[in-house]
Scaffold this active site. Structure first.
Site, mmCIF file in Angstrom:
data_model
loop_
_atom_site.group_PDB
_atom_site.id
_atom_site.type_symbol
_atom_site.label_atom_id
_atom_site.label_comp_id
_atom_site.label_asym_id
_atom_site.label_seq_id
_atom_site.Cartn_x
_atom_site.Cartn_y
_atom_site.Cartn_z
ATOM 1 N N GLY A 134 24.754 24.068 22.158
ATOM 2 C CA GLY A 134 24.642 25.310 22.912
ATOM 3 C C GLY A 134 23.472 25.273 23.874
ATOM 4 N N CYS A 135 23.572 26.074 24.942
ATOM 5 C CA CYS A 135 22.466 26.205 25.898
ATOM 6 C C CYS A 135 22.361 27.682 26.267
ATOM 7 C CB CYS A 135 22.686 25.306 27.117
ATOM 8 S SG CYS A 135 24.137 25.714 28.093
ATOM 9 N N GLN A 136 21.910 27.988 27.469
ATOM 10 C CA GLN A 136 21.722 29.379 27.868
ATOM 11 C C GLN A 136 23.054 30.056 28.202
ATOM 12 O OE1 GLN A 136 18.855 30.714 27.433
ATOM 13 N NE2 GLN A 136 18.911 32.655 28.514
#
Length: 130
Positions: free
Chosen positions: A84-86
């Site tokens: 996951g990221c932003q």
């Protein structure tokens, strides 16, 4: 469809609800945001790793050349990982790189941390001194 041996393995994207269930069932969550982003708040999970996929530099964002070796040093290729990221863009690239490197169970969290927060799921934020 294509064979499972194809080098261009398709990244499976799961939504934040599915991610939450997978984390609760023991998947590791790999947060590929920068350390600065991670420290501002991150997904609430027991098994969470922060290995940036990109770094912020004066010239803009550059890919972390050690990303795969850093992940390999703390995960094995059979681990079940959710990346996951932003917002879901960096994590998609990171997940594709991991699959290409031979990791077998990698999913991308669609919508990223922003979607996680929007859904009101548990987040961990730094404790501020009063």
């Amino acid at each position: 469809m294509g064979s499972l041996e194809s080098s261009g393995a398709e990244v499976v994207t799961v939504d934040v609800h599915a991610t939450k269930n997978l984390i609760n069932s023991g998947h590791k969550y790999l947060d590929v945001r920068t350390v600065e982003e991670y420290k501002k708040g991150h997904v609430g999970a027991d098994k969470i790793l922060n290995i940036p996929y990109m770094f912020n530099t004066p010239e803009g964002r550059v890919k972390n050349p050690q990303f795969l070796s850093e992940v390999s040093s703390v995960c094995n290729k059979e681990d079940q990982l959710i990346v996951g990221c932003q917002s879901g863009v960096r994590s998609l690239s990171a997940a594709a790189d991991l699959l290409s490197a031979g990791f077998k169970h990698v999913s991308n969290m669609g919508g990223g941390y922003l979607a996680w927060v929007e859904n009101g799921f548990l987040v961990q934020k730094p404790h501020t001194e009063l």
